[in-house]
Design a protein around this motif. Structure first.
Motif, PDB file in Angstrom:
ATOM      1  N   VAL A 190       0.795  -1.195   0.028  1.00  0.00           N
ATOM      2  CA  VAL A 190       0.105   0.002   0.007  1.00  0.00           C
ATOM      3  C   VAL A 190       1.066   1.337   0.074  1.00  0.00           C
ATOM      4  N   ASN A 191       0.689   2.004  -1.068  1.00  0.00           N
ATOM      5  CA  ASN A 191       1.712   3.132  -1.016  1.00  0.00           C
ATOM      6  C   ASN A 191       0.690   4.393  -0.959  1.00  0.00           C
ATOM      7  N   ASN A 192       0.750   5.051   0.165  1.00  0.00           N
ATOM      8  CA  ASN A 192      -0.063   6.138   0.542  1.00  0.00           C
ATOM      9  C   ASN A 192       0.498   7.553   0.080  1.00  0.00           C
ATOM     10  N   THR A 193       0.025   8.049  -1.003  1.00  0.00           N
ATOM     11  CA  THR A 193       0.649   9.149  -1.372  1.00  0.00           C
ATOM     12  C   THR A 193      -0.192  10.309  -1.012  1.00  0.00           C
ATOM     13  N   THR A 194      -1.111  10.177  -0.252  1.00  0.00           N
ATOM     14  CA  THR A 194      -2.029  11.324   0.551  1.00  0.00           C
ATOM     15  C   THR A 194      -1.288  11.967   1.650  1.00  0.00           C
ATOM     16  N   SER A 195      -1.853  13.188   2.208  1.00  0.00           N
ATOM     17  CA  SER A 195      -1.325  13.735   3.178  1.00  0.00           C
ATOM     18  C   SER A 195      -1.956  13.401   4.673  1.00  0.00           C
ATOM     19  N   ASP A 196      -3.019  12.155   4.637  1.00  0.00           N
ATOM     20  CA  ASP A 196      -3.551  11.644   5.720  1.00  0.00           C
ATOM     21  C   ASP A 196      -3.131  10.216   5.957  1.00  0.00           C
ATOM     22  N   PRO A 197      -2.991  10.038   7.018  1.00  0.00           N
ATOM     23  CA  PRO A 197      -2.911   8.419   7.254  1.00  0.00           C
ATOM     24  C   PRO A 197      -4.233   7.499   6.828  1.00  0.00           C
ATOM     25  N   ILE A 198      -3.848   6.322   6.344  1.00  0.00           N
ATOM     26  CA  ILE A 198      -5.195   5.393   6.048  1.00  0.00           C
ATOM     27  C   ILE A 198      -4.810   4.305   6.913  1.00  0.00           C
ATOM     28  N   GLN A 199      -5.951   3.415   6.986  1.00  0.00           N
ATOM     29  CA  GLN A 199      -6.002   2.128   7.600  1.00  0.00           C
ATOM     30  C   GLN A 199      -6.527   1.183   6.631  1.00  0.00           C
ATOM     31  N   VAL A 200      -6.017  -0.044   6.809  1.00  0.00           N
ATOM     32  CA  VAL A 200      -6.501  -1.305   5.924  1.00  0.00           C
ATOM     33  C   VAL A 200      -6.375  -2.497   6.715  1.00  0.00           C
ATOM     34  N   GLN A 201      -6.858  -3.638   6.240  1.00  0.00           N
ATOM     35  CA  GLN A 201      -6.931  -4.983   6.761  1.00  0.00           C
ATOM     36  C   GLN A 201      -6.904  -5.920   6.079  1.00  0.00           C
ATOM     37  N   LEU A 202      -5.759  -7.026   6.037  1.00  0.00           N
ATOM     38  CA  LEU A 202      -5.596  -7.780   5.059  1.00  0.00           C
ATOM     39  C   LEU A 202      -6.640  -9.014   5.245  1.00  0.00           C
ATOM     40  N   TYR A 203      -7.235  -9.771   4.405  1.00  0.00           N
ATOM     41  CA  TYR A 203      -7.918 -10.871   4.514  1.00  0.00           C
ATOM     42  C   TYR A 203      -7.606 -11.888   3.468  1.00  0.00           C
ATOM     43  N   THR A 204      -7.503 -13.062   3.691  1.00  0.00           N
ATOM     44  CA  THR A 204      -7.511 -14.306   2.779  1.00  0.00           C
ATOM     45  C   THR A 204      -8.424 -15.405   3.091  1.00  0.00           C
TER      46      THR A 204
END
Length: 547
Positions: A190-204
């Motif tokens: 995940v390459n966050n090019t924005t000025s804010d943090p982002i949150q993600v969660q991996l599922y398989t």
């Protein structure tokens, strides 16, 4: 416990188990038919999955997806795998095993994942959470790839899939294939090019259409399994999914779908806390694992990883991915005996080069190792047979007085130095080993389509001419004739007389793999040889063994 009664006991157990199996299959099929909706899972010829089963996400701040990319299928070919990846979601929607034929003698590779006459079996993965693209209510992301087809030419092949949302965040999903390997690494960057943090969660997860299990000899357990830090190996069937959704928190762990000879499994990052879950939706059973929600800081990148295995139940390869994953080679509760026996069987095969001869050799070795127990068993049976005239005298003397009869019987045993349990205990000690061998021959993928000689061209299939079942019945009949008959009840004697016939038809009606029947036949022949040797020695000592 006399051998005649043992044959009867085992026969009744097998028949009862198979009757229960058929009843259970009908029940499960009825449940599956009831729960099925009119929205059947039927993919077009491109093998693109038509539905999105994403684990629930409580977050709702997902940015709108960019859907300019055209959905398509990417093909990936290695020396052992032929895989199709759907660009929508980046799921593995088809996997053929190039080193395993669909049927014996066929040039068609075995189809592990894909579409099976309306039934679906696929692997899915993605990102949910606050900003996860797979949690978007508008649908899962459609990735782009540099190529439509990939083929491994070296030791490693990387297949990158890229998606950029409307905020400019770049998600790169890369599958890493390796030569000779059925396990594929998944790298999610995940390459966050924005000025804010982002949150993600991996599922398989792995998704498979609900289906009842076949007969005991067609396949072993078919369904989901999982492992946690506390539970090394647990089954979670379609019926379990129908009753309740699984929700287990653990560090590390794994999930899998297993069937006869083959398995698909996701092994997440073992250093983080994960949640193992199941879903049952639209007649589709799902088992999956979710990682922790992670934050990707502004103008930063983060990678998440997991491993997907799709291939045969190779215990060594599975254990290399996760220390408990080899338990999906389901040897039952006797795995601690079956696993060393399988190692021994492979070692013998490495010298002999024929799986049929390897089965014969390991059966001989096991029977030789257990000879002291066999000798104790038949010696005790012979001594008990020799005591029958004295037992009849006691019965005539004491009649219905059970207390005096019991006391006199025990005194007779003590005087003659005979242990009434001497024939039972050795047999009980041998049973776990032979049952463990049974599972080795039933479960090992090495025996699938393995040739022996003459008409036996596939040890995992039934004997096409039923020669082995007939020979087994004949060997069982001869075993009974050689044994001292300790059963006095006329009805039991008649049942014992018919047992070889019953077992012969049993092996004919239920198509047991010929490798298993070969093992039982060789075991019987060795038992006959050992019995003759033991009885000859006893007769030289003046002990009357047979009439």
């Amino acid at each position: 416990m006399e051998s005649q009664r043992t044959f009867l006991f085992i026969g009744l157990l097998l028949v009862s188990f198979l009757l229960f199996q058929e009843w259970n299959n009908e029940k499960l099929q009825a449940n599956a038919d009831t729960s099925a909706t009119t929205q059947q899972v039927t993919a077009p010829s491109s093998s693109i999955a038509q539905d999105d089963d994403v684990p629930a996400s409580t977050q709702n701040d997902v940015p709108a997806a960019v859907t300019k990319a055209v959905r398509s299928v990417i093909t990936v070919k290695t020396d052992v795998l032929d895989v199709k990846i759907d660009t929508k979601g980046g799921d593995v929607v088809e996997a053929k095993l190039l080193q395993h034929a669909e049927t014996h003698g066929s040039d068609t590779p075995f189809l592990l994942l894909g579409e099976f006459e309306g039934r679906q079996y696929i692997s899915q993965s993605g990102l949910i959470g606050l900003h996860g693209p797979d949690a978007n209510p508008e649908g899962r992301p459609v990735y782009t790839a540099p190529q439509k087809a990939y083929e491994l030419s070296g030791d490693e092949l990387r297949v990158p899939l890229t998606f950029v949302d409307n905020k400019g965040v770049q998600y790169t999903k890369t599958y890493v294939f390796k030569a000779g390997k059925y396990d594929v690494e998944l790298e999610y960057t995940v390459n966050n090019t924005t000025s804010d943090p982002i949150q993600v969660q991996l599922y398989t997860q792995v998704k498979r259409t609900v289906q009842p299990k076949g007969s005991m000899v067609d396949q072993t357990y078919l369904g989901a399994t999982y492992g946690t830090s506390e539970e090394k190996y647990e089954k979670y069937s379609f019926e379990d999914m129908a009753e309740a959704n699984l929700n287990k928190n653990t560090q590390g762990g794994y999930i899998a779908f297993i069937q006869h000879y083959f398995v698909s499994a996701w092994v997440p990052d073992q250093s983080v806390n994960n949640t193992i879950y199941t879903l049952l939706r639209n007649n589709q059973g799902i088992i999956g694992v979710k990682g922790e929600a992670v934050n990707v800081q502004a103008n930063n990148a983060l990678s998440l990883t997991s491993t997907f295995y799709m291939g045969p139940k190779d215990g060594d390869a599975l254990e290399a991915i996760h220390p408990d994953l080899d338990l999906t080679v389901d040897f039952g509760w006797l795995f601690f005996i079956s696993q060393p026996l399988l190692v021994l069987l492979k070692l013998i095969y490495s010298f002999i080069g024929n799986w049929g001869l390897a089965i014969i050799a390991i059966t001989i070795l096991v029977k030789m190792a257990l000879y002291p127990l066999t000798k104790a068993q038949y010696t005790s049976m012979a001594k008990m047979r020799a005591l029958q005239p004295k037992m009849m005298q006691l019965k005539e003397r004491y009649g219905d007085d059970r207390q005096k009869m019991g006391q006199a019987t025990m005194e007779l045993y003590r005087k003659e130095k005979v242990n009434p349990m001497g024939g039972c205990l050795p047999l009980l000690l041998q049973m776990p080993i032979f049952l463990a061998l049974f599972y080795v021959f039933l479960e090992s993928p090495e025996l699938r389509h393995a040739e022996f000689m003459f008409w036996l061209t596939d040890l995992s299939a039934k004997d096409p001419y039923y020669v082995l079942p007939i020979l087994f019945g004949a060997s069982m009949f001869l075993t009974q004739k050689l044994q001292p008959m300790t059963v006095t009840d006329p009805m039991q004697q008649k049942m014992m007389t018919y047992m070889p016939i019953v077992f012969t038809f049993f092996f004919i009606l239920f198509p047991f793999p010929s490798g298993l029947v070969l093992y039982w036949l060789v075991s019987n022949l060795i038992t006959i040889a050992q019995m003759l040797y033991i009885y000859r020695g006893m007769e030289k000592q003046g002990i009357k063994v047979r009439d």
